[in-house]
Design an enzyme around this catalytic site. Structure first.
Site, PDB file in Angstrom:
ATOM      1  N   GLU A 153       0.824  -1.206   0.000  1.00 14.05           N
ATOM      2  CA  GLU A 153       0.000   0.000   0.000  1.00 14.05           C
ATOM      3  C   GLU A 153       0.860   1.257   0.000  1.00 14.05           C
ATOM      4  OE1 GLU A 153      -4.129  -1.611   1.806  1.00 14.05           O
ATOM      5  OE2 GLU A 153      -2.777  -0.703   3.248  1.00 14.05           O
TER       6      GLU A 153
ATOM      7  N   CYS B  12      -1.270   5.654   9.671  1.00 13.79           N
ATOM      8  CA  CYS B  12      -0.113   4.878  10.128  1.00 13.79           C
ATOM      9  C   CYS B  12      -0.571   3.673  10.929  1.00 13.79           C
ATOM     10  CB  CYS B  12       0.752   5.703  11.060  1.00 13.79           C
ATOM     11  SG  CYS B  12       1.637   6.980  10.244  1.00 13.79           S
TER      12      CYS B  12
ATOM     13  N   CYS C  19       5.368  -5.361  16.054  1.00 16.89           N
ATOM     14  CA  CYS C  19       4.936  -4.397  17.079  1.00 16.89           C
ATOM     15  C   CYS C  19       3.451  -4.646  17.353  1.00 16.89           C
ATOM     16  CB  CYS C  19       5.165  -2.965  16.610  1.00 16.89           C
ATOM     17  SG  CYS C  19       6.896  -2.638  16.248  1.00 16.89           S
TER      18      CYS C  19
ATOM     19  N   CYS D 254       0.475  -2.535  15.623  1.00 17.40           N
ATOM     20  CA  CYS D 254       0.601  -2.209  14.195  1.00 17.40           C
ATOM     21  C   CYS D 254      -0.031  -3.287  13.322  1.00 17.40           C
ATOM     22  CB  CYS D 254       2.084  -2.058  13.858  1.00 17.40           C
ATOM     23  SG  CYS D 254       2.396  -1.869  12.090  1.00 17.40           S
TER      24      CYS D 254
ATOM     25  N   CYS E   6       3.292   8.409   1.733  1.00 11.31           N
ATOM     26  CA  CYS E   6       3.803   7.416   2.668  1.00 11.31           C
ATOM     27  C   CYS E   6       4.058   6.140   1.871  1.00 11.31           C
ATOM     28  CB  CYS E   6       2.712   7.229   3.724  1.00 11.31           C
ATOM     29  SG  CYS E   6       3.139   6.073   4.989  1.00 11.31           S
TER      30      CYS E   6
ATOM     31  N   CYS F 219       5.782  -7.154   7.579  1.00 10.48           N
ATOM     32  CA  CYS F 219       6.863  -6.777   8.488  1.00 10.48           C
ATOM     33  C   CYS F 219       7.083  -7.886   9.505  1.00 10.48           C
ATOM     34  CB  CYS F 219       6.550  -5.471   9.211  1.00 10.48           C
ATOM     35  SG  CYS F 219       7.943  -4.910  10.232  1.00 10.48           S
TER      36      CYS F 219
HETATM   37  N1  SAH Z   1       8.704   0.195  10.452  1.00 12.08           N
HETATM   38  C1  SAH Z   1       8.902   1.589  10.567  1.00 12.08           C
HETATM   39  C2  SAH Z   1       8.103   2.414   9.589  1.00 12.08           C
HETATM   40  C3  SAH Z   1       6.680   1.986   9.319  1.00 12.08           C
HETATM   41  S1  SAH Z   1       5.538   2.250  10.649  1.00 12.08           S
HETATM   42  C4  SAH Z   1       8.653   2.053  11.998  1.00 12.08           C
HETATM   43  O1  SAH Z   1       8.147   1.255  12.774  1.00 12.08           O
HETATM   44  O2  SAH Z   1       9.020   3.182  12.314  1.00 12.08           O
HETATM   45  C5  SAH Z   1       5.339   4.022  10.614  1.00 12.08           C
HETATM   46  C6  SAH Z   1       4.919   4.616  11.936  1.00 12.08           C
HETATM   47  O3  SAH Z   1       3.573   4.249  12.279  1.00 12.08           O
HETATM   48  C7  SAH Z   1       5.785   4.170  13.111  1.00 12.08           C
HETATM   49  O4  SAH Z   1       6.122   5.263  13.936  1.00 12.08           O
HETATM   50  C8  SAH Z   1       4.846   3.211  13.807  1.00 12.08           C
HETATM   51  O5  SAH Z   1       5.211   3.005  15.143  1.00 12.08           O
HETATM   52  C9  SAH Z   1       3.535   3.919  13.631  1.00 12.08           C
HETATM   53  N2  SAH Z   1       2.376   3.096  13.942  1.00 12.08           N
HETATM   54  C10 SAH Z   1       2.269   1.748  13.879  1.00 12.08           C
HETATM   55  N3  SAH Z   1       1.036   1.358  14.256  1.00 12.08           N
HETATM   56  C11 SAH Z   1       0.335   2.480  14.556  1.00 12.08           C
HETATM   57  C12 SAH Z   1      -1.006   2.733  14.972  1.00 12.08           C
HETATM   58  N4  SAH Z   1      -1.880   1.751  15.152  1.00 12.08           N
HETATM   59  N5  SAH Z   1      -1.376   4.014  15.160  1.00 12.08           N
HETATM   60  C13 SAH Z   1      -0.506   5.034  14.937  1.00 12.08           C
HETATM   61  N6  SAH Z   1       0.768   4.860  14.536  1.00 12.08           N
HETATM   62  C14 SAH Z   1       1.182   3.596  14.342  1.00 12.08           C
HETATM   63 FE1  SF4 Z   2       6.976  -3.227  11.440  1.00 10.40          FE
HETATM   64 FE2  SF4 Z   2       4.756  -1.967  12.130  1.00 10.40          FE
HETATM   65 FE3  SF4 Z   2       6.693  -2.298  13.931  1.00 10.40          FE
HETATM   66 FE4  SF4 Z   2       7.059  -0.572  11.889  1.00 10.40          FE
HETATM   67  S1  SF4 Z   2       5.528  -0.402  13.541  1.00 10.40           S
HETATM   68  S2  SF4 Z   2       8.493  -2.142  12.634  1.00 10.40           S
HETATM   69  S3  SF4 Z   2       5.925  -1.643  10.271  1.00 10.40           S
HETATM   70  S4  SF4 Z   2       5.499  -3.927  12.960  1.00 10.40           S
END
Ligand code: SAH
Ligand code: SF4
Length: 336
Positions: A81, A326, A106, A109, A95, A102
């Site tokens: 996406e 995000c 996390c 996410c 973005c 991934c």
């Molecule tokens: N993997 C990288 C970049 C992709 S995620 C990273 O983790 O930084 C991009 C951003 O979205 C990161 O700061 C991540 O922590 C945030 N993010 C992930 N899940 C989210 C959510 N449910 N609500 C808001 N931000 C989120």
């Molecule tokens: Fe991967 Fe999502 Fe964690 Fe970024 S926030 S490292 S995309 S699992």
């Protein structure tokens, strides 16, 4: 698979042929038959040999706030996406995804919940920006920023990410972004941070910290077991010393998890040397067990940071009605 520039070069075609194909993509050509600046016979030969685009849109959604989300297909059938966010005065931020999934898991996410996917190539990343540049043009707007905050962890695919940043920066490739307007966001993959510091273009580094102590961070971000908070911040300081640039710290506010007064105090203590800028991020709902901090807790957190001399911006969520915000990027249908 090599791209069309390599194929054209192997056929002994002059370099401007690839340039003409790139220009046609920026103007919205969907396939070789629309690259009318090339001789017909060459177009037909190319059509048999190599795709014009490395990713192809197969779904598009537009949010009430003007944000556009594409689902794109790679030629091996993976779905990724890209999201184009509308700002005031015709500015657009794209973005981009760097991986189709991934591996880092996390807990908050949606991409992390999909599990690991393949690394995207330079072309697959750069084509997201070419597509967005064209789309912005059709909206009488301008692609002003690219952030690597889509699917995947950019520092686990750093060669392709930096290669794509070079293409996006290169005025001859058409997108011509200022390097300062390209930002790479990392979960805190420490070995990649040192490599980012050596990259000659001054692209920005953002680090998803989201917790100020190891216990909390371990619970929401499994990567913290491997690279704990102290190691991560030491890497950020080395990066800042080498490049002279500040590091952007992303901090997602999760109700009752990381948003209390003690968390704010600890965070301020970690970041007090002026090498950081903090972005407080609103949680976008996913299938995980979390809730975003209510507005009064967010404000209290920001004030506590300010009282300790840390300036923080609050990043508003955009495109939430089409799951384009995000952490909401996930593609269930990843089959070909
Ligand atoms: N993997 C990288 C970049 C992709 S995620 C990273 O983790 O930084 C991009 C951003 O979205 C990161 O700061 C991540 O922590 C945030 N993010 C992930 N899940 C989210 C959510 N449910 N609500 C808001 N931000 C989120
Ligand atoms: Fe991967 Fe999502 Fe964690 Fe970024 S926030 S490292 S995309 S699992």
């Amino acid at each position: 698979m090599s791209g069309f520039a390599e194929v054209l070069a192997a056929w002994g075609e002059p370099a401007y042929r690839a340039e003409q194909a790139r220009q046609a993509k920026l103007h919205g050509a969907a396939g070789w038959d629309e690259v009318t600046t090339l001789p017909k016979a060459l177009r037909a030969r190319l059509a048999d040999e190599v795709p014009l685009w490395s990713v192809v849109p197969d779904a598009r959604a537009e949010s009430r706030d003007g944000t556009v989300k594409w689902r794109l297909r790679t030629h091996d059938g993976l779905a990724i996406e890209a999201v184009l966010i509308a700002h005031a005065r015709g500015r657009r931020t794209l973005c981009v995804s760097s991986q189709a999934g991934c591996a880092l898991g996390c807990r908050f996410c949606a991409t992390g919940m999909m599990g690991p996917g393949r690394d995207l190539t330079v072309d697959e990343i750069a084509d997201q920006a070419v597509l967005a540049h064209h789309e912005a043009g059709t909206q009488a707007a301008r692609l002003a920023n690219v952030v690597f905050m889509g699917m995947g962890e950019p520092l686990q695919n750093l060669d392709a990410v930096l290669g794509a940043a070079e293409v996006m920066h290169d005025p001859r490739a058409g997108v011509g972004l200022s390097a300062r307007n390209i930002a790479v966001s990392t979960v805190g993959w420490v070995p990649g941070i040192a490599r980012m510091a050596e990259f000659p273009l001054p692209i920005r580094l953002a680090v998803s910290l989201h917790a100020a102590d190891d216990d909390t961070r371990d619970r929401i971000m499994p990567v913290n077991k491997r690279y704990p908070v102290a190691n991560l911040l030491a890497a950020c300081r080395r990066y800042s010393d080498t490049t002279g640039r500040r590091v952007f710290i992303e901090y997602l506010l999760l109700d009752g998890v990381n948003d209390g007064p003690a968390d704010a105090k600890r965070l301020a203590g970690l970041l007090r040397d002026g090498r950081f800028h903090v972005n407080l991020i609103e949680y976008n709902p996913t299938a995980g067990p979390f809730r975003g901090s209510p507005p009064e807790r967010r404000e209290r957190f920001a004030s506590a940071l300010a009282a300790s001399g840390i300036v923080a911006s609050v990043r508003r969520s955009r495109g939430a009605d089409i799951a384009a915000a995000c952490g909401q990027l996930a593609t269930r249908d990843a089959g070909g």
